[in-house]
Design a protein around this motif. Structure first.
Motif, PDB file in Angstrom:
ATOM      1  N   UNK A   1       0.832  -1.207   0.000  1.00 22.45           N
ATOM      2  CA  UNK A   1       0.000   0.000   0.000  1.00 22.45           C
ATOM      3  C   UNK A   1       0.866   1.256   0.000  1.00 22.45           C
ATOM      4  N   UNK A   2       1.914   1.242   0.806  1.00 27.13           N
ATOM      5  CA  UNK A   2       2.797   2.415   0.903  1.00 27.13           C
ATOM      6  C   UNK A   2       3.490   2.675  -0.429  1.00 27.13           C
ATOM      7  N   UNK A   3       4.008   1.622  -1.055  1.00 30.49           N
ATOM      8  CA  UNK A   3       4.680   1.764  -2.343  1.00 30.49           C
ATOM      9  C   UNK A   3       3.724   2.327  -3.388  1.00 30.49           C
ATOM     10  N   UNK A   4       2.503   1.828  -3.410  1.00 37.25           N
ATOM     11  CA  UNK A   4       1.500   2.329  -4.352  1.00 37.25           C
ATOM     12  C   UNK A   4       1.150   3.781  -4.077  1.00 37.25           C
ATOM     13  N   UNK A   5       0.983   4.128  -2.817  1.00 37.54           N
ATOM     14  CA  UNK A   5       0.670   5.498  -2.420  1.00 37.54           C
ATOM     15  C   UNK A   5       1.760   6.466  -2.861  1.00 37.54           C
ATOM     16  N   UNK A   6       2.999   6.135  -2.582  1.00 39.57           N
ATOM     17  CA  UNK A   6       4.119   6.997  -2.960  1.00 39.57           C
ATOM     18  C   UNK A   6       4.221   7.113  -4.479  1.00 39.57           C
TER      19      UNK A   6
ATOM     20  N   UNK B   1       4.060  10.571  -6.682  1.00 35.06           N
ATOM     21  CA  UNK B   1       5.138  10.964  -7.599  1.00 35.06           C
ATOM     22  C   UNK B   1       4.636  11.237  -9.012  1.00 35.06           C
ATOM     23  N   UNK B   2       3.628  10.492  -9.446  1.00 35.73           N
ATOM     24  CA  UNK B   2       3.116  10.677 -10.801  1.00 35.73           C
ATOM     25  C   UNK B   2       2.056  11.761 -10.868  1.00 35.73           C
ATOM     26  N   UNK B   3       1.569  12.188  -9.711  1.00 36.32           N
ATOM     27  CA  UNK B   3       0.540  13.218  -9.683  1.00 36.32           C
ATOM     28  C   UNK B   3      -0.824  12.687 -10.066  1.00 36.32           C
ATOM     29  N   UNK B   4      -1.018  11.376 -10.002  1.00 37.62           N
ATOM     30  CA  UNK B   4      -2.303  10.795 -10.396  1.00 37.62           C
ATOM     31  C   UNK B   4      -3.189  10.435  -9.209  1.00 37.62           C
ATOM     32  N   UNK B   5      -2.777  10.781  -8.008  1.00 39.18           N
ATOM     33  CA  UNK B   5      -3.593  10.486  -6.835  1.00 39.18           C
ATOM     34  C   UNK B   5      -4.821  11.386  -6.838  1.00 39.18           C
ATOM     35  N   UNK B   6      -5.991  10.805  -6.613  1.00 36.40           N
ATOM     36  CA  UNK B   6      -7.249  11.545  -6.555  1.00 36.40           C
ATOM     37  C   UNK B   6      -7.832  11.362  -5.160  1.00 36.40           C
TER      38      UNK B   6
END
Length: 70
Positions: free
Chosen positions: A52-57, A61-66
């Motif tokens: 989960x942490x790796x995916x979150x980071x 980094x890609x700016x695709x978190x919503x």
């Protein structure tokens, strides 16, 4: 969850240091990564699995978190 020395403040916390997130690797004791508010170190902390942490980071980094859908 972890001793104070285990927590690391985000490099994006800014110069004033009043809006900070801290993370600690507690994989050995809790099986993941702890995240807390540095203004309330004795308060609650979130626990992410390593995956989960790796995916979150990666999303950050890609700016695709919503976060509007969380």
């Amino acid at each position: 969850m972890a001793p104070d020395s285990a927590w690391h403040k985000s490099s994006y916390s800014g110069g004033s240091g009043d809006s900070c997130v801290e993370a600690a690797d507690v994989t050995a004791t809790h099986g993941g990564i702890g995240v807390r508010d540095s203004k309330d170190p004795q308060g609650p902390a979130l626990l992410f699995t390593p995956t989960e942490w790796t995916s979150f980071v990666a999303l950050l980094r890609t700016g695709t978190a919503d976060f509007g859908t969380v």
